[in-house]
Design an enzyme around this catalytic site. Sequence first.
Site, PDB file in Angstrom:
ATOM      1  N   TYR A  58       0.821  -1.222   0.000  1.00  0.00           N
ATOM      2  CA  TYR A  58       0.000   0.000   0.000  1.00  0.00           C
ATOM      3  C   TYR A  58       0.853   1.270   0.000  1.00  0.00           C
ATOM      4  O   TYR A  58       0.344   2.360  -0.231  1.00  0.00           O
ATOM      5  CB  TYR A  58      -0.934   0.043   1.226  1.00  0.00           C
ATOM      6  CG  TYR A  58      -1.910  -1.098   1.346  1.00  0.00           C
ATOM      7  CD1 TYR A  58      -2.127  -1.990   0.288  1.00  0.00           C
ATOM      8  CD2 TYR A  58      -2.632  -1.305   2.516  1.00  0.00           C
ATOM      9  CE1 TYR A  58      -3.012  -3.048   0.421  1.00  0.00           C
ATOM     10  CE2 TYR A  58      -3.528  -2.354   2.648  1.00  0.00           C
ATOM     11  CZ  TYR A  58      -3.706  -3.227   1.597  1.00  0.00           C
ATOM     12  OH  TYR A  58      -4.593  -4.268   1.731  1.00  0.00           O
ATOM     13  N   LEU A 195     -17.679  -4.117   1.755  1.00  0.00           N
ATOM     14  CA  LEU A 195     -18.665  -3.222   1.140  1.00  0.00           C
ATOM     15  C   LEU A 195     -18.486  -3.174  -0.363  1.00  0.00           C
ATOM     16  O   LEU A 195     -19.446  -3.245  -1.130  1.00  0.00           O
ATOM     17  CB  LEU A 195     -18.521  -1.804   1.724  1.00  0.00           C
ATOM     18  CG  LEU A 195     -18.564  -1.723   3.248  1.00  0.00           C
ATOM     19  CD1 LEU A 195     -18.399  -0.284   3.706  1.00  0.00           C
ATOM     20  CD2 LEU A 195     -19.866  -2.315   3.778  1.00  0.00           C
ATOM     21  N   SER A 235     -13.096   3.775   5.151  1.00  0.00           N
ATOM     22  CA  SER A 235     -13.721   4.999   4.652  1.00  0.00           C
ATOM     23  C   SER A 235     -12.796   6.155   4.978  1.00  0.00           C
ATOM     24  O   SER A 235     -12.233   6.211   6.073  1.00  0.00           O
ATOM     25  CB  SER A 235     -15.092   5.246   5.281  1.00  0.00           C
ATOM     26  OG  SER A 235     -15.561   6.511   4.806  1.00  0.00           O
ATOM     27  N   ARG A 240     -18.712   8.202   8.038  1.00  0.00           N
ATOM     28  CA  ARG A 240     -18.866   6.808   7.607  1.00  0.00           C
ATOM     29  C   ARG A 240     -18.058   5.865   8.496  1.00  0.00           C
ATOM     30  O   ARG A 240     -18.496   4.758   8.802  1.00  0.00           O
ATOM     31  CB  ARG A 240     -18.424   6.658   6.153  1.00  0.00           C
ATOM     32  CG  ARG A 240     -19.325   7.407   5.189  1.00  0.00           C
ATOM     33  CD  ARG A 240     -18.766   7.326   3.794  1.00  0.00           C
ATOM     34  NE  ARG A 240     -19.635   7.950   2.822  1.00  0.00           N
ATOM     35  CZ  ARG A 240     -19.364   8.009   1.515  1.00  0.00           C
ATOM     36  NH1 ARG A 240     -18.253   7.468   1.052  1.00  0.00           N
ATOM     37  NH2 ARG A 240     -20.194   8.593   0.695  1.00  0.00           N
ATOM     38  N   ASN A 244     -19.763   2.751  10.336  1.00  0.00           N
ATOM     39  CA  ASN A 244     -19.298   1.365  10.149  1.00  0.00           C
ATOM     40  C   ASN A 244     -18.949   0.718  11.492  1.00  0.00           C
ATOM     41  O   ASN A 244     -19.273  -0.441  11.742  1.00  0.00           O
ATOM     42  CB  ASN A 244     -18.090   1.334   9.207  1.00  0.00           C
ATOM     43  CG  ASN A 244     -18.455   1.799   7.795  1.00  0.00           C
ATOM     44  OD1 ASN A 244     -19.632   1.809   7.419  1.00  0.00           O
ATOM     45  ND2 ASN A 244     -17.455   2.186   7.016  1.00  0.00           N
TER      46      ASN A 244
HETATM   47  N1  LIG Z   1      -5.682  -8.698   1.684  1.00  0.00           N
HETATM   48  C1  LIG Z   1      -6.014  -8.158   0.527  1.00  0.00           C
HETATM   49  O1  LIG Z   1      -5.681  -8.666  -0.551  1.00  0.00           O
HETATM   50  C2  LIG Z   1      -6.847  -6.899   0.524  1.00  0.00           C
HETATM   51  C3  LIG Z   1      -7.442  -6.479  -0.681  1.00  0.00           C
HETATM   52  C4  LIG Z   1      -8.236  -5.338  -0.652  1.00  0.00           C
HETATM   53  C5  LIG Z   1      -8.415  -4.636   0.533  1.00  0.00           C
HETATM   54  N2  LIG Z   1      -7.786  -5.046   1.684  1.00  0.00           N
HETATM   55  C6  LIG Z   1      -7.944  -4.289   2.963  1.00  0.00           C
HETATM   56  O2  LIG Z   1      -9.326  -4.200   3.259  1.00  0.00           O
HETATM   57  C7  LIG Z   1      -9.697  -2.833   3.390  1.00  0.00           C
HETATM   58  C8  LIG Z   1     -11.135  -2.620   2.995  1.00  0.00           C
HETATM   59  O3  LIG Z   1     -11.352  -3.021   1.666  1.00  0.00           O
HETATM   60  P1  LIG Z   1     -11.725  -1.986   0.516  1.00  0.00           P
HETATM   61  O4  LIG Z   1     -11.182  -0.651   0.841  1.00  0.00           O
HETATM   62  O5  LIG Z   1     -11.341  -2.654  -0.747  1.00  0.00           O
HETATM   63  O6  LIG Z   1     -13.324  -2.004   0.526  1.00  0.00           O
HETATM   64  P2  LIG Z   1     -14.489  -1.632   1.564  1.00  0.00           P
HETATM   65  O7  LIG Z   1     -13.933  -1.225   2.876  1.00  0.00           O
HETATM   66  O8  LIG Z   1     -15.443  -2.743   1.509  1.00  0.00           O
HETATM   67  O9  LIG Z   1     -15.165  -0.393   0.849  1.00  0.00           O
HETATM   68  C9  LIG Z   1     -14.519   0.831   0.745  1.00  0.00           C
HETATM   69  C10 LIG Z   1     -15.397   1.734  -0.111  1.00  0.00           C
HETATM   70  O10 LIG Z   1     -16.669   1.897   0.502  1.00  0.00           O
HETATM   71  C11 LIG Z   1     -16.889   3.277   0.795  1.00  0.00           C
HETATM   72  N3  LIG Z   1     -17.555   3.324   2.102  1.00  0.00           N
HETATM   73  C12 LIG Z   1     -17.076   2.867   3.282  1.00  0.00           C
HETATM   74  N4  LIG Z   1     -17.966   3.014   4.266  1.00  0.00           N
HETATM   75  C13 LIG Z   1     -19.060   3.607   3.714  1.00  0.00           C
HETATM   76  C14 LIG Z   1     -20.316   4.020   4.232  1.00  0.00           C
HETATM   77  N5  LIG Z   1     -20.641   3.841   5.519  1.00  0.00           N
HETATM   78  N6  LIG Z   1     -21.200   4.602   3.366  1.00  0.00           N
HETATM   79  C15 LIG Z   1     -20.893   4.753   2.067  1.00  0.00           C
HETATM   80  N7  LIG Z   1     -19.710   4.374   1.505  1.00  0.00           N
HETATM   81  C16 LIG Z   1     -18.796   3.802   2.331  1.00  0.00           C
HETATM   82  C17 LIG Z   1     -15.523   3.930   0.788  1.00  0.00           C
HETATM   83  O11 LIG Z   1     -15.612   5.249   0.335  1.00  0.00           O
HETATM   84  P3  LIG Z   1     -15.025   6.513   1.178  1.00  0.00           P
HETATM   85  O12 LIG Z   1     -13.632   6.167   1.601  1.00  0.00           O
HETATM   86  O13 LIG Z   1     -15.092   7.622   0.180  1.00  0.00           O
HETATM   87  O14 LIG Z   1     -15.966   6.684   2.332  1.00  0.00           O
HETATM   88  C18 LIG Z   1     -14.787   3.091  -0.264  1.00  0.00           C
HETATM   89  O15 LIG Z   1     -15.099   3.532  -1.564  1.00  0.00           O
HETATM   90  C19 LIG Z   1      -8.656  -2.085   2.538  1.00  0.00           C
HETATM   91  O16 LIG Z   1      -8.612  -0.735   2.849  1.00  0.00           O
HETATM   92  C20 LIG Z   1      -7.412  -2.866   2.886  1.00  0.00           C
HETATM   93  O17 LIG Z   1      -6.905  -2.451   4.151  1.00  0.00           O
HETATM   94  C21 LIG Z   1      -7.022  -6.184   1.703  1.00  0.00           C
END
Ligand SMILES: NC(=O)c1ccc[n+]([C@@H]2O[C@H](COP(=O)([O-])OP(=O)(O)OC[C@H]3O[C@@H](n4cnc5c(N)ncnc54)[C@H](OP(=O)(O)O)[C@@H]3O)[C@@H](O)[C@H]2O)c1
Length: 266
Positions: A58, A195, A235, A240, A244
């Site tokens: 990252y 999400l 987020s 948010r 969450n």
């Molecule tokens: N191990 C792996 O291979 C791997 C892969 C991917 C991710 N990850 C980890 O998992 C974490 C989370 O995954 P992710 O970031 O892919 O997806 P996520 O947390 O499922 O979703 C993030 C998205 O949802 C939005 N969001 C979050 N809460 C919200 C709410 N209450 N209302 C409306 N929109 C909301 C965020 O926008 P805003 O930020 O604009 O609010 C962002 O666009 C990553 O940050 C990383 O640390 C690990």
Amino acid sequence: MTARPQSEVDRVPVADLGGLPMPLIGYGTHPMRGPQATEAVLAALEEGYRLVDTATRYRNEEAIGAALAQTGVPREDLFVTTKMPPDRVGLERRTLEESLTALGVDHVDLWLIHWPPGGYPGVTSWGEFARAREEGLVRAIGVSNYSIELIDALHEATGQYPAVNQRQWGPGEYAPAFAEALAARGVVLSAHSPLRSTDLNDPVLVSIARAHDRSVQEVVVAWNLHHGVAVTVKSAHRDRMVRNLSAAGLTLSEDEVAAIDQLGAA
Ligand SMILES: NC(=O)c1ccc[n+]([C@@H]2O[C@H](COP(=O)([O-])OP(=O)(O)OC[C@H]3O[C@@H](n4cnc5c(N)ncnc54)[C@H](OP(=O)(O)O)[C@@H]3O)[C@@H](O)[C@H]2O)c1
């Protein structure tokens, strides 16, 4: 802004990683970098998150380290996860030392192999991970994006199971057999992108959210908690982040959970 009361922080359930408590709601930091990542992590810690999820890949560990240095939350109350990308096979110790230096900590709580190196279980890396754990540089070790077959292959070669398998997981890909197979091996399932991987307009989720006067996102987090699945959720927005995390206080009925489970069978 003042920090959240301890009672709200304590509301987040934990998984037991061999005596090490891991909060079931973690703060995801991808793809934030630089001052945005520092400010977001500071806000998340203020709002009550205690697990911060990052990775070498990252390129934000230094920015997160700046937040860890500035927060008033003591290190012993924090759970820091980072991950080694498979292109660092053979460079495990150097990669970990770089992570520790960037994060400004003397250990991380959880170190994961980010995904299977070359599609293999990563046995030589695991040996280095286990050595780092023995030396106290990491408290627990695990994997990410592994199948059950790869976890079994790792176990066959090393006699050990990972503490955690972090993978994409949400209602649309609910696979009870996979979750049960991990549980049978004592591996904690950690959901990333809960999400982003979900159809947030799904009528089942929308109607359950309305019934509780909550957002669909909170319902998705609460559904994971109901199953004992850890969630890593990101987020950049404070309101948010708060919503969450507040899903720890949302209890879904058995019928609601069953209806959401069905989304994975569609
Ligand atoms: N191990 C792996 O291979 C791997 C892969 C991917 C991710 N990850 C980890 O998992 C974490 C989370 O995954 P992710 O970031 O892919 O997806 P996520 O947390 O499922 O979703 C993030 C998205 O949802 C939005 N969001 C979050 N809460 C919200 C709410 N209450 N209302 C409306 N929109 C909301 C965020 O926008 P805003 O930020 O604009 O609010 C962002 O666009 C990553 O940050 C990383 O640390 C690990």
